[in-house]
Design a protein around this motif. Structure first.
Motif, PDB file in Angstrom:
ATOM      1  N   ARG A   7       2.062  -1.051  -2.383  1.00  0.00           N
ATOM      2  CA  ARG A   7       1.096  -2.114  -2.159  1.00  0.00           C
ATOM      3  C   ARG A   7       1.668  -3.133  -1.181  1.00  0.00           C
ATOM      4  NH1 ARG A   7      -3.234  -1.762  -5.347  1.00  0.00           N
ATOM      5  NH2 ARG A   7      -3.832  -3.937  -5.123  1.00  0.00           N
ATOM      6  N   LEU A   9       1.316  -7.268   0.134  1.00  0.00           N
ATOM      7  CA  LEU A   9       0.916  -8.619  -0.242  1.00  0.00           C
ATOM      8  C   LEU A   9       0.364  -9.331   0.984  1.00  0.00           C
ATOM      9  CD1 LEU A   9       1.139 -10.988  -2.396  1.00  0.00           C
ATOM     10  CD2 LEU A   9       3.305 -11.507  -1.283  1.00  0.00           C
ATOM     11  N   ARG A  54      -4.421 -10.643  -4.154  1.00  0.00           N
ATOM     12  CA  ARG A  54      -3.369 -10.870  -3.161  1.00  0.00           C
ATOM     13  C   ARG A  54      -2.769  -9.599  -2.606  1.00  0.00           C
ATOM     14  NH1 ARG A  54       0.060 -13.919  -6.942  1.00  0.00           N
ATOM     15  NH2 ARG A  54       1.672 -13.285  -5.516  1.00  0.00           N
ATOM     16  N   THR A  55      -2.968  -8.473  -3.270  1.00  0.00           N
ATOM     17  CA  THR A  55      -2.364  -7.228  -2.795  1.00  0.00           C
ATOM     18  C   THR A  55      -3.421  -6.159  -2.599  1.00  0.00           C
ATOM     19  OG1 THR A  55      -1.934  -6.341  -5.011  1.00  0.00           O
ATOM     20  CG2 THR A  55      -0.197  -7.704  -4.019  1.00  0.00           C
ATOM     21  N   TRP A  76       0.586  -8.806   6.332  1.00  0.00           N
ATOM     22  CA  TRP A  76       1.027  -8.231   5.065  1.00  0.00           C
ATOM     23  C   TRP A  76       2.546  -8.190   4.939  1.00  0.00           C
ATOM     24  CZ3 TRP A  76      -3.104  -7.359   2.063  1.00  0.00           C
ATOM     25  CH2 TRP A  76      -4.333  -7.173   2.682  1.00  0.00           C
ATOM     26  N   THR A  79       5.401  -4.938  -0.776  1.00  0.00           N
ATOM     27  CA  THR A  79       5.924  -5.361  -2.072  1.00  0.00           C
ATOM     28  C   THR A  79       7.051  -4.428  -2.484  1.00  0.00           C
ATOM     29  OG1 THR A  79       4.327  -4.051  -3.314  1.00  0.00           O
ATOM     30  CG2 THR A  79       3.711  -6.331  -2.799  1.00  0.00           C
ATOM     31  N   ILE A  83       9.812  -8.683  -3.060  1.00  0.00           N
ATOM     32  CA  ILE A  83       8.481  -9.299  -3.048  1.00  0.00           C
ATOM     33  C   ILE A  83       7.645  -8.608  -4.113  1.00  0.00           C
ATOM     34  CG2 ILE A  83       6.408  -9.761  -1.705  1.00  0.00           C
ATOM     35  CD1 ILE A  83       8.146  -9.674   0.801  1.00  0.00           C
ATOM     36  N   ALA A  85       4.556  -7.574  -6.554  1.00  0.00           N
ATOM     37  CA  ALA A  85       3.122  -7.438  -6.327  1.00  0.00           C
ATOM     38  C   ALA A  85       2.332  -8.437  -7.157  1.00  0.00           C
ATOM     39  CB  ALA A  85       2.674  -6.020  -6.637  1.00  0.00           C
ATOM     40  N   ASP A  86       2.919  -8.942  -8.228  1.00  0.00           N
ATOM     41  CA  ASP A  86       2.239  -9.953  -9.044  1.00  0.00           C
ATOM     42  C   ASP A  86       3.191 -11.099  -9.298  1.00  0.00           C
ATOM     43  OD1 ASP A  86       3.976  -8.611 -10.679  1.00  0.00           O
ATOM     44  OD2 ASP A  86       2.509  -8.055 -12.170  1.00  0.00           O
ATOM     45  N   THR A  89       3.787 -16.130  -5.327  1.00  0.00           N
ATOM     46  CA  THR A  89       4.092 -15.639  -3.997  1.00  0.00           C
ATOM     47  C   THR A  89       5.388 -16.268  -3.530  1.00  0.00           C
ATOM     48  OG1 THR A  89       1.756 -15.479  -3.512  1.00  0.00           O
ATOM     49  CG2 THR A  89       3.241 -15.435  -1.621  1.00  0.00           C
TER      50      THR A  89
END
Length: 96
Positions: A7, A9, A54-55, A76, A79, A83, A85-86, A89
């Motif tokens: 994914r 971000l 966000r992703t 982007w 992730t 970084i 994914a949840d 940020t």
């Protein structure tokens, strides 16, 4: 067991909005037109612009970048370990 899909971000929803106002061709693209070109529901783009989501999977992130005419890393961040994914940020270099 299938590996998790990679994914990306969205670095900044305002940057996405700005790039929609002037794509790589110099013209604007609407939320619905972008969604149609990418092949996602228009709610996906709306949620990205509002920050609600966000992703996105790599293929969607790449497709959005392609339609807007920019390198994926303009919009982007991949992730992974540095970084997530949840969660909050992280501060990314070059973002306001």
């Amino acid at each position: 067991m299938e590996p998790a899909k990679h994914r990306f971000l969205l670095v900044n929803p305002d940057r996405l909005r700005m790039l929609m106002a002037r794509t790589g061709t110099g013209s604007a693209i609407t939320l619905r037109a972008l969604a149609s070109e990418v092949g996602v529901p228009h709610g996906t783009i709306d949620h990205l612009l509002s920050g609600e989501v966000r992703t996105q999977p790599a293929e969607v992130a790449y497709a959005i970048s392609r339609v807007l005419g920019v390198d994926p890393l303009v919009l982007w961040a991949p992730t992974g370990r540095s970084i997530p994914a949840d969660g909050p940020t992280p501060a990314l270099a070059g973002t306001p």
